[in-house]
Design a protein around this motif. Sequence first.
Motif, PDB file in Angstrom:
ATOM      1  N   VAL A 149     -60.855  37.054  34.183  1.00 43.14           N
ATOM      2  CA  VAL A 149     -61.498  36.182  35.179  1.00 43.14           C
ATOM      3  C   VAL A 149     -62.858  36.761  35.552  1.00 43.14           C
ATOM      4  O   VAL A 149     -63.867  36.047  35.603  1.00 43.14           O
ATOM      5  CB  VAL A 149     -60.597  36.026  36.431  1.00 43.14           C
TER       6      VAL A 149
ATOM      7  N   GLU B 257     -56.927  39.431  35.604  1.00 43.17           N
ATOM      8  CA  GLU B 257     -58.037  39.631  36.533  1.00 43.17           C
ATOM      9  C   GLU B 257     -59.326  40.056  35.823  1.00 43.17           C
ATOM     10  O   GLU B 257     -60.411  39.582  36.144  1.00 43.17           O
ATOM     11  CB  GLU B 257     -57.630  40.712  37.537  1.00 43.17           C
TER      12      GLU B 257
ATOM     13  N   ILE C 190     -61.286  28.438  37.410  1.00 42.73           N
ATOM     14  CA  ILE C 190     -61.360  29.736  36.722  1.00 42.73           C
ATOM     15  C   ILE C 190     -60.354  30.704  37.333  1.00 42.73           C
ATOM     16  O   ILE C 190     -59.592  31.368  36.625  1.00 42.73           O
ATOM     17  CB  ILE C 190     -62.792  30.314  36.786  1.00 42.73           C
ATOM     18  N   GLY C 191     -60.349  30.760  38.684  1.00 44.59           N
ATOM     19  CA  GLY C 191     -59.437  31.680  39.367  1.00 44.59           C
ATOM     20  C   GLY C 191     -57.978  31.373  39.065  1.00 44.59           C
ATOM     21  O   GLY C 191     -57.135  32.266  39.056  1.00 44.59           O
TER      22      GLY C 191
ATOM     23  N   LYS D 274     -58.481  23.129  35.193  1.00 47.14           N
ATOM     24  CA  LYS D 274     -57.756  24.119  34.405  1.00 47.14           C
ATOM     25  C   LYS D 274     -57.438  23.591  33.015  1.00 47.14           C
ATOM     26  O   LYS D 274     -57.449  24.335  32.041  1.00 47.14           O
ATOM     27  CB  LYS D 274     -56.451  24.514  35.127  1.00 47.14           C
TER      28      LYS D 274
ATOM     29  N   PRO E  64     -64.065  34.473  44.043  1.00 48.43           N
ATOM     30  CA  PRO E  64     -63.702  35.701  43.343  1.00 48.43           C
ATOM     31  C   PRO E  64     -63.802  36.874  44.302  1.00 48.43           C
ATOM     32  O   PRO E  64     -64.513  36.809  45.290  1.00 48.43           O
ATOM     33  CB  PRO E  64     -64.754  35.788  42.238  1.00 48.43           C
TER      34      PRO E  64
END
Length: 389
Positions: free
Chosen positions: A373, A370, A363-364, A309, A5
């Motif tokens: 996340v 954004e 997650i990204g 995912k 991140p």
Amino acid sequence: SSTPPSTNTTIIDIHTHTYPPSYIDLLASRTTVPYIHRPSDGSDPRLIILSSDDDPSKPLHQRGRPIDKSYSSWAEKLSFMKTHSVSISVVSLANPWLDILPPTTALTTAQHINNDLNASCATQNAKNDPSARLYAFASLPLSATPDEIVSEIHRLPSLPNIKGIILGTTGLGAGLDDPNMDPLWAALESNSTMIFLHPHYGLPESAFGGAETIARSGHVLPLALGFPLETTIAVTRMYLSGVFDRFPRLRMLLAHSGGTLPFLAGRIQSCVEHERDFTSNGGHKQGPRREIWDVLRTNIWLDAVIYSKAGLKSAIEAAGPEGAGRLMFGTDHPFFPRVDGKEKDGEEDGGKWPSVTSNLEAIGGVGVGEEEVRGIFGGNAARVLGIEI
Ligand code: URA
Ligand code: ZN
């Protein structure tokens, strides 16, 4: 390639375990599951905690898994946090928590361990760089009397570093749908305590074809399937028995993105609606009054420890309008370490654990904005658990 991140994202790890030294000693004093075997040749002790670990065809020094200092050392926890850019960890006792205590000493042991965790967080936070902070989930003395358990629930708000409790699936011995759990749910609800529900017992060995079949693939069947299904079954039994109808403000954080609950919620809801015993024409039992979807969007939060995912998307979808706002990052440290032993700085990948980077990447790349996340990485935990960032 890993997707760390961005640097201004605070990472909070809400799924990270420790065994305090006193707990390690307790396990080492036992000879039945769960126990620790200390080989006489001085090699790493073996942690034999799952019933499938206790494989009688293996010598003791090969059963279970090696347990090194990462299981109880704060320095190891902090070093792991640094390696993975985790700023804040909410640590919990690892399974099977205090489920194994004799009833007469359960309350005092729980008080001692919860005090110790609270104090250790304070000590570490005072002496370390403020960029690394520790909090904890407490454990309940489930073998004590209901009054004693409730007394511990009401004592926890006086411990400033305790952010909730971690709970297994057995309750007082008869599961989480046991009506005798009601005084506990009432106390937890009245304190708005976050309940981190975590598996330990898995499924009966027969579900996997017996001990020999399980042994062929080690921990894969118990951990990949037994754990998540145990969580799914426990929370579904709570739902069916009306716990969320009687205690509509309970707060639960489910391990491993809810096991398989997000994926199966539609099927659970449909089966409830088609259950003749619950319907008015001939029905004679009280079914749950709320939809499972309503419970998912008001009572339940999910960790993001699902390594893909596909699993994350299901969790985000099942969480309702808040979606990703109900998910929180976790690592499951110290379980799932590197298997190649390369944890030192200077390795090409900085010594990071694939079990962590796979979750960071999922997650990204999950396809939410954004801000969302950043919420999963830390903002949600900060808001929901009351942690300043
Ligand atoms: N194995 C366990 O026994 N517990 C965990 O939390 C993860 C893996
Ligand atoms: Zn865990």
